[in-house]
Scaffold this active site. Structure first.
Site, PDB file in Angstrom:
ATOM      1  CE1 TYR A   1      49.125  -1.197 -23.906  1.00 41.96           C
ATOM      2  CE2 TYR A   1      51.384  -1.424 -24.652  1.00 41.96           C
ATOM      3  CZ  TYR A   1      50.481  -1.139 -23.650  1.00 41.96           C
ATOM      4  OH  TYR A   1      50.937  -0.806 -22.409  1.00 41.96           O
TER       5      TYR A   1
ATOM      6  CE  LYS B   1      34.526   1.446 -16.655  1.00 42.94           C
ATOM      7  NZ  LYS B   1      34.293   1.675 -15.218  1.00 42.94           N
TER       8      LYS B   1
ATOM      9  CG  ASP C   1      35.870   0.730 -12.299  1.00 42.79           C
ATOM     10  OD1 ASP C   1      35.630  -0.456 -12.588  1.00 42.79           O
ATOM     11  OD2 ASP C   1      34.982   1.607 -12.263  1.00 42.79           O
TER      12      ASP C   1
ATOM     13  CG  ASP D   1      51.117  -1.560 -19.222  1.00 39.01           C
ATOM     14  OD1 ASP D   1      52.182  -2.085 -18.843  1.00 39.01           O
ATOM     15  OD2 ASP D   1      50.998  -0.343 -19.466  1.00 39.01           O
TER      16      ASP D   1
ATOM     17  CG  ASP E   1      53.625  -0.845 -13.776  1.00 39.71           C
ATOM     18  OD1 ASP E   1      54.057  -1.885 -14.319  1.00 39.71           O
ATOM     19  OD2 ASP E   1      54.106   0.284 -13.971  1.00 39.71           O
TER      20      ASP E   1
HETATM   21  C1  IPM Z   1      55.446  -3.528 -19.996  1.00 36.13           C
HETATM   22  C2  IPM Z   1      55.892  -2.163 -20.402  1.00 36.13           C
HETATM   23  C3  IPM Z   1      55.699  -1.998 -21.903  1.00 36.13           C
HETATM   24  C4  IPM Z   1      54.215  -2.092 -22.183  1.00 36.13           C
HETATM   25  C5  IPM Z   1      56.295  -0.712 -22.495  1.00 36.13           C
HETATM   26  C6  IPM Z   1      57.761  -0.575 -22.195  1.00 36.13           C
HETATM   27  C7  IPM Z   1      56.056  -0.640 -23.981  1.00 36.13           C
HETATM   28  O1  IPM Z   1      55.230  -1.196 -19.672  1.00 36.13           O
HETATM   29  O2  IPM Z   1      55.954  -4.515 -20.545  1.00 36.13           O
HETATM   30  O3  IPM Z   1      54.609  -3.647 -19.102  1.00 36.13           O
HETATM   31  O4  IPM Z   1      53.493  -1.104 -22.042  1.00 36.13           O
HETATM   32  O5  IPM Z   1      53.767  -3.176 -22.548  1.00 36.13           O
HETATM   33 MG    MG Z   2      54.061  -1.968 -18.105  1.00 32.87          MG
END
Ligand code: IPM
Ligand code: MG
Length: 361
Positions: A141, A189, A221, A245, A249
């Site tokens: 990032y 990784k 992975d 990140d 999710d």
């Molecule tokens: C998160 C989101 C953010 C990230 C985006 C909105 C920049 O996906 O907080 O997980 O990638 O960190």
């Molecule tokens: Mg995210």
């Protein structure tokens, strides 16, 4: 106590869910005798529209002077222009960096009542209770990058990490694991990436100081697979910015919905109470497709407030009271659309907030 909280409502469903979270803070204040002062500031798409920048200086200054920051969500198709000089997401990344919030805590705890809301089989999910700690101010990032520009030929991002960056987040994760079930999985990784080999070497060094911990090093992975194969076997998971990140999710689906997951971003900066100046936000995005309809799940924002009280204000009882109230409301069957199943009555964002507030009162 008195506390100053900067509120970044943001875009899309951000203002809707944040309003419910602030409502809950007010109820906590009344019941437990605290005064919370709110300072609403602009960040993200709304800040681009009003002030021409995703992260105004004034917002950063206010955040630095606050005891904690509460964030809704930012972004939306309106600002999704490939060649635009600024994007809402730059605001989030900028404030994480400005406040040196190097560790992002994302607890993934299954509410038994929601076991049916997940797409994963109940017997696999049972007992899932993990804390994912994502490194937040380094890696892909923030490393050197090249944009492709108009001609769009070549672009790159760099996964750059230094030893101290890895050390501090792994140490924080190890300390967290010591206060939980004493298990830690470090994700990298290392079989392919140089930064992954450094990550593993540094993690191994740090974790040698914690002989009581049961440690595993897992390739990312493989972790993606294990998360849905044996989620209940994980306690604390620590990973770099990008992998964290993605994995969170995925992990959110273990808890039934992204709409349920709060997060806390912490660093070394201290607030006026001598506690970490943290930023608290749901892990979900701004969901522009459902914005303004009053149907978003406010519980991730509400639970983020519980984390805020616990980590930045030292109010553990108050935090627990919120978590218990959320549990009780779910027990009674209230569901927003994202966690609903056939036959249940779906409530609006505001009604969900009201129900939690009533339980707290
Ligand atoms: C998160 C989101 C953010 C990230 C985006 C909105 C920049 O996906 O907080 O997980 O990638 O960190
Ligand atoms: Mg995210």
């Amino acid at each position: 106590m008195e506390a100053k909280i900067v509120v970044l409502d943001g875009d899309g469903i951000g203002p809707e869910v944040t309003a419910e979270a602030v409502k809950i803070l007010d109820v906590v204040g009344e019941r437990f005798g605290h005064t919370f002062h709110y300072d609403h500031q602009l960040m993200g798409g709304c800040a681009i529209d009003e002030l021409g920048t995703s992260l105004p200086d004034e917002t950063v200054a206010a955040a630095k002077a606050a005891d904690a920051v509460l964030l809704g969500a930012v972004g939306g198709p309106k600002w999704d222009i490939p060649t635009a000089p600024d994007r809402p997401e730059r605001g989030i990344l900028g404030i994480r960096k400005a406040l040196e919030l190097f560790a992002n805590l994302r607890p993934v705890k299954l509410n038994e009542q929601l076991i049916e809301a997940s797409t994963i089989k109940p017997d696999v999910l049972a007992g899932t209770d993990m804390l994912v700690i994502r490194e937040l101010t380094g890696g892909l990032y923030f490393g050197p990058r090249k944009e492709a520009g108009e001609e769009g030929f070549e672009a790159y991002d760099t996964m750059l990490y230094t030893r101290p960056e890895i050390e501090r987040v792994v140490r924080l994760a190890a300390d967290a694991a010591m206060g939980r079930r004493k298990k830690l999985a470090s994700v990298d990784k290392a079989n392919v990436l140089a930064s992954g080999r450094l990550w593993r070497r540094v993690a191994t060094d740090v974790l040698a100081e914690y002989p009581e911990l049961e440690v595993e090093h897992v390739l990312v992975d493989s972790m993606a697979m294990h998360l849905i194969r044996r989620p209940a076997s994980f306690d604390v998971i620590v990973s770099n910015n990008m992998f964290g990140d993605i994995l969170t999710d995925e992990a959110s689906m273990l808890a039934g919905s992204m709409g349920m997951l709060p997060s806390a971003s912490l660093g070394d900066l201290k607030n006026s109470h001598g506690l970490p100046l943290g930023l608290y936000e749901p892990i979900h995005g701004s969901a522009p497709d459902i914005a303004g309809q009053g149907i978003a799940n406010p519980l991730a924002a509400v639970l983020s407030v519980a984390m805020l009280l616990r980590h930045s204000l030292g109010l553990a009882d108050e935090a627990q009271a919120i978590e218990d109230a959320v549990d009780a409301v779910l027990d009674e069957g209230a569901r927003t659309g994202d966690i609903a199943h056939e036959g249940v009555e779906v409530v609006s964002t505001q009604v969900m907030g009201d129900l939690v507030a009533e339980k707290l009162e």
